[in-house]
Design a protein around this motif. Structure first.
Motif, PDB file in Angstrom:
ATOM      1  N   LEU A  55       8.779  -9.134  13.649  1.00 44.73           N
ATOM      2  CA  LEU A  55       7.751  -8.497  13.522  1.00 44.73           C
ATOM      3  C   LEU A  55       8.295  -7.239  12.226  1.00 44.73           C
ATOM      4  O   LEU A  55       9.730  -6.688  12.465  1.00 44.73           O
ATOM      5  CB  LEU A  55       7.076  -6.811  14.872  1.00 44.73           C
ATOM      6  CG  LEU A  55       7.058  -7.813  15.759  1.00 44.73           C
ATOM      7  CD1 LEU A  55       7.142  -6.304  16.407  1.00 44.73           C
ATOM      8  CD2 LEU A  55       5.625  -8.471  15.854  1.00 44.73           C
ATOM      9  N   THR A  56       7.789  -7.433  11.056  1.00 48.46           N
ATOM     10  CA  THR A  56       8.358  -6.185  10.177  1.00 48.46           C
ATOM     11  C   THR A  56       6.687  -6.412   9.211  1.00 48.46           C
ATOM     12  O   THR A  56       5.586  -6.347   9.948  1.00 48.46           O
ATOM     13  CB  THR A  56       8.502  -7.283   8.649  1.00 48.46           C
ATOM     14  OG1 THR A  56       8.001  -8.278   8.371  1.00 48.46           O
ATOM     15  CG2 THR A  56       9.524  -7.779   9.009  1.00 48.46           C
ATOM     16  N   ALA A  57       7.184  -4.586   8.327  1.00 54.88           N
ATOM     17  CA  ALA A  57       5.856  -3.934   8.076  1.00 54.88           C
ATOM     18  C   ALA A  57       5.350  -4.143   6.533  1.00 54.88           C
ATOM     19  O   ALA A  57       6.613  -4.347   6.311  1.00 54.88           O
ATOM     20  CB  ALA A  57       5.756  -2.919   8.897  1.00 54.88           C
ATOM     21  N   GLY A  58       4.154  -4.044   6.136  1.00 56.11           N
ATOM     22  CA  GLY A  58       3.907  -4.661   4.820  1.00 56.11           C
ATOM     23  C   GLY A  58       3.069  -3.955   3.885  1.00 56.11           C
ATOM     24  O   GLY A  58       2.501  -2.944   5.252  1.00 56.11           O
ATOM     25  N   ARG A  59       2.346  -4.002   3.059  1.00 56.81           N
ATOM     26  CA  ARG A  59       1.030  -3.352   2.916  1.00 56.81           C
ATOM     27  C   ARG A  59       0.733  -4.061   2.021  1.00 56.81           C
ATOM     28  O   ARG A  59       0.579  -5.490   1.943  1.00 56.81           O
ATOM     29  CB  ARG A  59       1.942  -2.112   1.506  1.00 56.81           C
ATOM     30  CG  ARG A  59       2.545  -2.574   0.701  1.00 56.81           C
ATOM     31  CD  ARG A  59       3.232  -1.616  -0.343  1.00 56.81           C
ATOM     32  NE  ARG A  59       2.653  -0.595  -0.182  1.00 56.81           N
ATOM     33  CZ  ARG A  59       2.842   0.087  -0.785  1.00 56.81           C
ATOM     34  NH1 ARG A  59       4.672   0.939  -0.709  1.00 56.81           N
ATOM     35  NH2 ARG A  59       2.163   1.438  -0.770  1.00 56.81           N
ATOM     36  N   TRP A  60      -0.660  -4.085   1.560  1.00 57.11           N
ATOM     37  CA  TRP A  60      -1.550  -4.834   1.516  1.00 57.11           C
ATOM     38  C   TRP A  60      -2.892  -4.179   1.012  1.00 57.11           C
ATOM     39  O   TRP A  60      -3.385  -2.686   0.970  1.00 57.11           O
ATOM     40  CB  TRP A  60      -2.527  -6.163   2.388  1.00 57.11           C
ATOM     41  CG  TRP A  60      -3.161  -7.301   1.819  1.00 57.11           C
ATOM     42  CD1 TRP A  60      -4.437  -6.503   2.711  1.00 57.11           C
ATOM     43  CD2 TRP A  60      -3.689  -8.353   1.201  1.00 57.11           C
ATOM     44  NE1 TRP A  60      -5.765  -7.777   1.395  1.00 57.11           N
ATOM     45  CE2 TRP A  60      -5.147  -8.200   1.090  1.00 57.11           C
ATOM     46  CE3 TRP A  60      -2.347  -8.822   0.745  1.00 57.11           C
ATOM     47  CZ2 TRP A  60      -4.863  -9.857  -0.055  1.00 57.11           C
ATOM     48  CZ3 TRP A  60      -2.342  -9.472  -0.243  1.00 57.11           C
ATOM     49  CH2 TRP A  60      -3.813 -10.147  -0.331  1.00 57.11           C
ATOM     50  N   GLY A  61      -3.266  -4.178  -0.586  1.00 58.62           N
ATOM     51  CA  GLY A  61      -4.456  -3.656  -0.472  1.00 58.62           C
ATOM     52  C   GLY A  61      -4.498  -2.846  -2.325  1.00 58.62           C
ATOM     53  O   GLY A  61      -3.103  -2.613  -2.562  1.00 58.62           O
ATOM     54  N   SER A  62      -6.291  -2.038  -2.529  1.00 57.54           N
ATOM     55  CA  SER A  62      -5.893  -1.835  -4.084  1.00 57.54           C
ATOM     56  C   SER A  62      -6.490  -0.294  -3.837  1.00 57.54           C
ATOM     57  O   SER A  62      -7.913  -0.880  -3.244  1.00 57.54           O
ATOM     58  CB  SER A  62      -5.563  -2.232  -5.112  1.00 57.54           C
ATOM     59  OG  SER A  62      -6.666  -3.197  -5.255  1.00 57.54           O
ATOM     60  N   GLU A  63      -6.927   1.061  -4.203  1.00 58.55           N
ATOM     61  CA  GLU A  63      -7.643   1.613  -4.940  1.00 58.55           C
ATOM     62  C   GLU A  63      -9.087   0.958  -6.013  1.00 58.55           C
ATOM     63  O   GLU A  63      -9.944   0.802  -5.518  1.00 58.55           O
ATOM     64  CB  GLU A  63      -7.673   2.422  -6.021  1.00 58.55           C
ATOM     65  CG  GLU A  63      -6.674   3.956  -4.990  1.00 58.55           C
ATOM     66  CD  GLU A  63      -7.364   4.416  -3.660  1.00 58.55           C
ATOM     67  OE1 GLU A  63      -8.261   4.924  -4.781  1.00 58.55           O
ATOM     68  OE2 GLU A  63      -6.791   4.983  -2.978  1.00 58.55           O
ATOM     69  N   ARG A  64      -8.846  -0.127  -6.571  1.00 55.90           N
ATOM     70  CA  ARG A  64      -9.812  -0.179  -7.416  1.00 55.90           C
ATOM     71  C   ARG A  64     -10.407  -1.741  -6.633  1.00 55.90           C
ATOM     72  O   ARG A  64     -11.618  -2.364  -6.716  1.00 55.90           O
ATOM     73  CB  ARG A  64      -9.350  -1.143  -9.131  1.00 55.90           C
ATOM     74  CG  ARG A  64      -8.528   0.120  -9.753  1.00 55.90           C
ATOM     75  CD  ARG A  64      -8.337  -0.444 -10.703  1.00 55.90           C
ATOM     76  NE  ARG A  64      -8.199   1.549 -12.465  1.00 55.90           N
ATOM     77  CZ  ARG A  64      -7.610   0.935 -12.874  1.00 55.90           C
ATOM     78  NH1 ARG A  64      -7.947  -0.132 -14.269  1.00 55.90           N
ATOM     79  NH2 ARG A  64      -7.469   1.981 -13.391  1.00 55.90           N
ATOM     80  N   GLN A  65      -9.853  -2.822  -6.665  1.00 51.27           N
ATOM     81  CA  GLN A  65     -10.068  -4.498  -6.441  1.00 51.27           C
ATOM     82  C   GLN A  65     -10.161  -4.210  -3.676  1.00 51.27           C
ATOM     83  O   GLN A  65      -9.896  -5.331  -3.895  1.00 51.27           O
ATOM     84  CB  GLN A  65      -9.068  -5.340  -6.206  1.00 51.27           C
ATOM     85  CG  GLN A  65      -8.837  -5.425  -8.208  1.00 51.27           C
ATOM     86  CD  GLN A  65      -8.085  -6.804  -8.345  1.00 51.27           C
ATOM     87  OE1 GLN A  65      -7.145  -6.432  -8.136  1.00 51.27           O
ATOM     88  NE2 GLN A  65      -8.484  -6.961  -9.356  1.00 51.27           N
TER      89      GLN A  65
END
Length: 315
Positions: free
Chosen positions: A94-104
């Protein structure tokens, strides 16, 4: 969630990898023991009268119940009982990360503006080596979807986290790798009498015979288990790492409406109906506080037809 909030959460997590040894039906003791620990289930009668009563027929629970004198007996000894079911030959990483944005955020398929925390369910090096031996060098790494940058990603879960109100929304559970292998298997089985043919997999050509010998057994072992393993790992992460016990999950119809998914881009219905129901989630019309108070989400809720439904597990 906001980028600063996600940064804070990621900074507090254990650095590096976490091994996850998966057992079939592991979600049952995970949820039941949490309910018992929090006092929501105290006696056998409580269990049999709850929506978790369906689990009394599972061998792990049934064996415990058979040893108790009556329905008034406490469930506390179940906390020390170990699950003995089918296990995989290898651990996940298991590893953690990020996804997404304020604009898109619409392109990223997040329900509200901001980022999601991503939990990757990765495969060990031994599986990666097996793929490399038949000519597949990059396993489970898709540029336009969440993935671990080092390890081959079997699946991922995206989460929107509300620390203020102690709630988590599971936005998505998905496996590109299982989907791609399934597509290749359909082709391979159509021409399995012609072993000189080649199969496309993740941009690589593989001889049909090699594919059926090396890749199909991997798929057969995981295609029924990956979603259960991913959701089990996600709930364990939410309970143990975040200390949050109020979890929401999109319904199939609700996720399409709020994330503006085209009908041809919608995920498999079973991942947003049968899967959460199997884990004890209950349908509700009350959504997460973070979304109920978001002006843009509220407009999308009102614009749709019919009442919006969610799945909720509050333990």
């Amino acid at each position: 969630m906001k980028t600063e909030e996600l940064n804070e959460i990621l900074a507090c997590l254990t650095r590096g990898r976490t091994l996850f040894h998966y057992q079939k039906d592991q979600h049952i003791p995970l949820v039941l023991k949490t309910l018992i620990r929090h006092g929501q289930l105290q006696t056998i009668a409580d269990l049999k009268q709850s929506r978790y009563a369906k689990w009394t027929g599972h061998p792990w629970v049934n064996q415990f119940l058979a040893q108790q004198p009556n329905a008034k007996a406490t469930l506390l000894p179940l906390m020390d009982s170990l699950l003995h079911t089918e296990t995989l030959d290898f651990p996940f990483i298991l590893t953690a990360g990020r996804w997404g944005s304020e604009r898109q955020y619409h392109w990223c398929q997040t329900t509200r503006r901001g980022e999601n925390l991503v939990l990757h369910l990765n495969l060990p090096h031994s599986i990666k080596t097996a793929f490399e031996q038949v000519g597949v060098d990059t396993v489970g790494q898709y540029g336009f979807h969440p993935h671990d940058t080092i390890r081959p990603t079997l699946a991922w879960a995206r989460m929107d986290i509300d620390l203020e109100h102690g709630q988590v929304l599971i936005e998505e559970i998905q496996s590109d790798l299982i989907r791609d292998i399934a597509d290749s298997i359909q082709y391979a089985l159509r021409y399995q009498g012609q072993m000189n043919r080649q199969v496309w997999l993740m941009g690589n050509r593989i001889h049909l015979g090699q594919f059926l010998a090396a890749i199909k057994p991997f798929y057969d072992a995981l295609y029924r288990l990956w979603s259960e393993a991913m959701l089990t790992a996600t709930l364990h992460f939410i309970f143990e790492e975040l200390g949050i016990y109020d979890v929401y999950y999109h319904t199939w119809e609700g996720g399409k409406r709020l994330k503006k998914l085209h009908k041809y881009g919608a995920p498999p219905r079973s991942l947003y109906s049968q899967l959460p129901e199997r884990f004890g989630f209950a349908a509700t019309s009350i959504g997460p506080v973070m979304l109920e108070r978001d002006p843009q989400v509220k407009r999308r809720i009102k614009a749709g037809e019919g009442d919006l439904r969610w799945y909720r597990l509050n333990v």
